[in-house]
Design a protein around this motif. Structure first.
Motif, PDB file in Angstrom:
ATOM      1  N   SER A  89       0.880  -1.255   0.024  1.00 42.20           N
ATOM      2  CA  SER A  89      -0.131   0.008   0.033  1.00 42.20           C
ATOM      3  C   SER A  89       0.796   1.226  -0.005  1.00 42.20           C
ATOM      4  CB  SER A  89      -0.782   0.069   1.188  1.00 42.20           C
ATOM      5  OG  SER A  89      -1.700   1.209   1.467  1.00 42.20           O
ATOM      6  N   LYS A  90       1.959   1.239   0.818  1.00 43.18           N
ATOM      7  CA  LYS A  90       2.810   2.456   0.947  1.00 43.18           C
ATOM      8  C   LYS A  90       3.850   2.469   0.020  1.00 43.18           C
ATOM      9  CE  LYS A  90       2.779   2.469   6.048  1.00 43.18           C
ATOM     10  NZ  LYS A  90       1.534   1.792   6.130  1.00 43.18           N
ATOM     11  N   LEU A  91       4.084   1.424  -0.715  1.00 42.98           N
ATOM     12  CA  LEU A  91       4.917   1.461  -2.045  1.00 42.98           C
ATOM     13  C   LEU A  91       3.998   2.176  -3.157  1.00 42.98           C
ATOM     14  CD1 LEU A  91       7.150   0.383  -3.877  1.00 42.98           C
ATOM     15  CD2 LEU A  91       6.048  -1.764  -4.142  1.00 42.98           C
ATOM     16  N   LYS A  92       2.682   1.667  -3.347  1.00 47.27           N
ATOM     17  CA  LYS A  92       1.884   2.359  -4.241  1.00 47.27           C
ATOM     18  C   LYS A  92       1.937   3.994  -4.220  1.00 47.27           C
ATOM     19  CE  LYS A  92      -2.617   2.337  -6.845  1.00 47.27           C
ATOM     20  NZ  LYS A  92      -3.848   1.475  -6.769  1.00 47.27           N
ATOM     21  N   ALA A  93       1.661   4.244  -2.960  1.00 52.14           N
ATOM     22  CA  ALA A  93       1.735   5.656  -2.717  1.00 52.14           C
ATOM     23  C   ALA A  93       3.030   6.420  -2.783  1.00 52.14           C
ATOM     24  CB  ALA A  93       1.314   5.922  -1.062  1.00 52.14           C
ATOM     25  N   ALA A  94       4.109   5.755  -2.664  1.00 50.84           N
ATOM     26  CA  ALA A  94       5.348   6.463  -2.682  1.00 50.84           C
ATOM     27  C   ALA A  94       5.504   6.582  -4.226  1.00 50.84           C
ATOM     28  CB  ALA A  94       6.435   5.448  -2.187  1.00 50.84           C
ATOM     29  N   ASP A  95       5.338   5.715  -5.089  1.00 54.60           N
ATOM     30  CA  ASP A  95       5.532   6.199  -6.470  1.00 54.60           C
ATOM     31  C   ASP A  95       4.337   5.201  -7.423  1.00 54.60           C
ATOM     32  OD1 ASP A  95       6.483   6.524  -9.117  1.00 54.60           O
ATOM     33  OD2 ASP A  95       8.380   6.014  -8.769  1.00 54.60           O
ATOM     34  N   PRO A  96       3.271   5.956  -7.548  1.00 60.80           N
ATOM     35  CA  PRO A  96       2.189   5.311  -8.259  1.00 60.80           C
ATOM     36  C   PRO A  96       2.683   4.928  -9.675  1.00 60.80           C
ATOM     37  CG  PRO A  96       1.401   7.268  -7.480  1.00 60.80           C
ATOM     38  CD  PRO A  96       3.001   7.306  -7.194  1.00 60.80           C
ATOM     39  N   ASN A  97       3.810   5.406 -10.290  1.00 60.91           N
ATOM     40  CA  ASN A  97       4.008   5.007 -11.600  1.00 60.91           C
ATOM     41  C   ASN A  97       5.592   4.211 -11.424  1.00 60.91           C
ATOM     42  OD1 ASN A  97       2.137   6.528 -13.056  1.00 60.91           O
ATOM     43  ND2 ASN A  97       3.467   8.290 -12.609  1.00 60.91           N
ATOM     44  N   PHE A  98       5.659   3.420 -10.443  1.00 61.86           N
ATOM     45  CA  PHE A  98       7.097   2.551 -10.508  1.00 61.86           C
ATOM     46  C   PHE A  98       6.564   1.224 -10.942  1.00 61.86           C
ATOM     47  CE2 PHE A  98       9.717   0.202  -6.815  1.00 61.86           C
ATOM     48  CZ  PHE A  98      10.487   0.144  -7.950  1.00 61.86           C
ATOM     49  N   THR A  99       6.915   1.103 -12.265  1.00 58.67           N
ATOM     50  CA  THR A  99       6.656  -0.280 -12.811  1.00 58.67           C
ATOM     51  C   THR A  99       6.999  -1.579 -12.038  1.00 58.67           C
ATOM     52  OG1 THR A  99       6.836   0.829 -14.947  1.00 58.67           O
ATOM     53  CG2 THR A  99       7.144  -1.523 -14.920  1.00 58.67           C
ATOM     54  N   MET A 100       8.260  -1.465 -11.518  1.00 53.80           N
ATOM     55  CA  MET A 100       8.645  -2.810 -10.729  1.00 53.80           C
ATOM     56  C   MET A 100       7.901  -3.180  -9.522  1.00 53.80           C
ATOM     57  SD  MET A 100      10.665  -4.782 -12.466  1.00 53.80           S
ATOM     58  CE  MET A 100      11.008  -5.702 -11.118  1.00 53.80           C
ATOM     59  N   GLY A 101       7.510  -1.617  -8.867  1.00 52.82           N
ATOM     60  CA  GLY A 101       6.450  -1.932  -7.653  1.00 52.82           C
ATOM     61  C   GLY A 101       5.062  -2.574  -8.136  1.00 52.82           C
ATOM     62  N   GLN A 102       4.624  -2.155  -9.518  1.00 51.74           N
ATOM     63  CA  GLN A 102       3.528  -2.855  -9.906  1.00 51.74           C
ATOM     64  C   GLN A 102       3.794  -4.370 -10.307  1.00 51.74           C
ATOM     65  OE1 GLN A 102       1.221  -0.806 -12.545  1.00 51.74           O
ATOM     66  NE2 GLN A 102       1.431   1.277 -11.424  1.00 51.74           N
ATOM     67  N   VAL A 103       4.801  -4.732 -10.736  1.00 46.40           N
ATOM     68  CA  VAL A 103       5.172  -6.173 -11.045  1.00 46.40           C
ATOM     69  C   VAL A 103       5.066  -7.022  -9.801  1.00 46.40           C
ATOM     70  CG1 VAL A 103       7.099  -7.541 -11.510  1.00 46.40           C
ATOM     71  CG2 VAL A 103       6.706  -5.648 -13.155  1.00 46.40           C
ATOM     72  N   ILE A 104       5.824  -6.533  -8.486  1.00 48.93           N
ATOM     73  CA  ILE A 104       5.962  -7.308  -7.436  1.00 48.93           C
ATOM     74  C   ILE A 104       4.583  -7.420  -6.926  1.00 48.93           C
ATOM     75  CG2 ILE A 104       6.552  -5.503  -5.786  1.00 48.93           C
ATOM     76  CD1 ILE A 104       8.347  -7.645  -4.480  1.00 48.93           C
TER      77      ILE A 104
END
Length: 506
Positions: free
Chosen positions: A92-107
């Motif tokens: 949840s915090k990862l998405k908030a920190a950078d909503p456009n972080f592709t590897m965040g979305q991958v994981i």
């Protein structure tokens, strides 16, 4: 483990813990660090640390990089860490920190797909998240490694599991310490029953996982499991013990040793090991239930059914009810079915399991899961749910498309399910006719050797109860075979005595 695992894990609910605050210069306080291979607290990696490791991430947010590390660490160690905020809290915090972080979305999407038993076919929210990830990845200057991660997950999402593994392997050839590629491929190989590939995938990168690389001791544990599943028991045990000497809370390495003792029918050793180490792994919320399952298997092997049921009632059933994890569901069904084959009265336990499994009757994501869900509807004598499971699976199997699992349904999944049904209906000869010809192909359904042993047990029990003398003789042949693989097995001895009684009456 799986499987399989181990078969699928649900993304756990966020734990009730203090918030994760990632501030530069801080340490474990407020969830800053994570356990290193030596057991000490290591700082979570920021942008520069990932770059220095040769695994640069396309985000300018240090907080996003640290949260990515926190999620990966918990996934790799099979445990929600309240100090880190739990997987859900970190995502949840990862998405908030950078909503456009592709590897965040991958994981995030990968854990939903690989770890939960979810599917873009069943979950519109996940389908939307995958589409967003794909669109985003095309609009950013990603590294080749990141592009391969996106493509691999897209393959997995569309049921092309072997092709997904090929892409993760491509990543590992150039980036052998990419833990996400390694872990995603390990879990997928498990689902595919590709045990040699699971072993060799780690073997190829293992020299690069030196003690200074974060979580390297857990990679020892992954390697030990692949060695164990390919029957290299001594090497597997040595590596698992090495991993545990570094971090005694490594529940996966405990699980590998539990498998070794199970496969060798070393019951006394297995029971002692689980008891001695319980305090170290019982808080590993993703794997503790499965380790208790292994503990109970030793008691079933010995014929001490009340002891097995005590573990089931105290640990396995409650965990399944609270987690809803597919791994826990599979363990529940498998445990009860093994006890049922042994003639143990189970009371209303099947009805309780069915309340959890019923909602997954039409999922058909993994055939391995399907057959375990079928066990619960058969055990609870819910004919409507049984028919619904088989009918919907037959319908999907008519047009599997590129879905690897559904392509196996006509030749393996459906005959196996039908064999269970025939056995439950007392048609043992028919059950053997369905199960015996496919016994060596069932590895393609995934899971571990220990998990799939329930299919071997079903075949033996069916053959023992056949009217045909030829099939009764087959039962004795199967038991001789089992005796060679598991010397001094109390279960085999019991079944041999039963076979001798059947022979004398024939």
């Amino acid at each position: 483990m799986s499987g399989p695992g181990p078969p699928r894990r649900r993304r756990p609910r966020p734990p009730r813990s203090r918030p994760l605050l990632l501030r530069a210069g801080s340490s474990r306080a407020a969830g800053q660090g994570r356990r290193s291979s030596g057991g000490a607290m290591a700082p979570l990696r920021d942008c520069k640390a990932w770059q220095d490791a040769g695994l640069g991430l396309s985000t300018a947010s240090n907080e996003a990089c640290k949260l990515f590390d926190a999620v990966l660490t918990q996934y790799a160690t099979w445990a929600n860490d309240e100090g880190l905020g739990g997987i859900e809290g970190c995502l949840s915090k990862l998405k908030a920190a950078d909503p456009n972080f592709t590897m965040g979305q991958v994981i995030a999407n990968g854990l939903e797909l690989i770890g939960t038993g979810s599917s873009v076919r069943l979950n519109k929210e996940l389908d939307s998240a995958m589409r967003t990830m794909m669109t985003l990845s095309k609009s950013q200057p990603l590294s080749e490694r990141e592009k391969l991660h996106v493509a691999a997950l897209d393959m997995f999402a569309h049921g092309q599991l072997p092709k997904a593994c090929d892409l993760w392997e491509q990543i590992l050839q150039s980036h052998p310490t990419d833990l996400l590629a390694l872990k995603f491929s390990q879990d997928t190989y498990f689902y595919l029953g590709y045990h040699i590939q699971m072993r060799d995938s780690v073997a190829r990168v293992f020299p690069f996982w030196t003690p200074d690389v974060p979580l390297s001791s857990y990679v020892k544990g992954y390697y030990s499991f692949g060695l164990m599943e390919t029957n290299l028991f001594d090497r597997a045990e040595k590596l698992a013990l090495e991993a545990l000497a570094i971090d005694q809370t490594d529940a996966w390495s405990v699980h590998t040793i539990a498998h070794i003792n199970e496969m060798k029918a070393e019951v006394k050793k297995g029971l002692a090991f689980m008891k001695e180490t319980e305090a170290n792994w019982k808080n590993s919320d993703m794997l503790a239930c499965h380790n208790y399952w292994h503990w109970a298997l030793y008691f079933i092997e010995k014929g001490e059914y009340e002891a097995a049921l005590t573990i089931y009632d105290n640990h396995i059933a409650p965990q399944c009810l609270s987690s809803g994890s597919m791994l826990d569901i599979v363990d529940n069904c498998s445990m009860l079915y093994r006890l049922r084959l042994e003639g143990v009265k189970l009371g209303d336990r099947w009805d309780n399991v069915l309340k959890i499994t019923k909602k997954h009757t039409k999922d058909h994501i993994l055939l391995f899961n399907d057959v375990h869900i079928l066990m619960s509807s058969l055990g609870a004598k819910d004919h409507k749910t049984t028919d619904e499971l088989l009918t919907t699976l037959q319908e999907l199997a008519k047009a599997p498309g590129e879905d690897h699992e559904l392509s196996l349904a006509p030749s393996l999944g459906l005959p196996l399910c039908q064999a269970f049904m025939e056995f439950e209906n007392g048609n043992c000869d028919k059950a053997v006719d369905l199960l015996y010809p496919i016994r060596y192909q069932l590895i393609q359904l995934g899971g571990s050797n220990a998990q799939r042993d329930v299919f071997n047990q079903l075949l033996i029990h069916a053959a023992l109860n056949c009217k045909s003398k030829a099939k009764q003789n087959l039962a004795r042949c199967l038991l001789r075979e089992r005796d060679v693989m598991r010397p001094n097995s109390p279960m085999t001895e019991r079944l041999m005595r039963k076979a001798a009684a059947v022979h004398s009456m024939a």
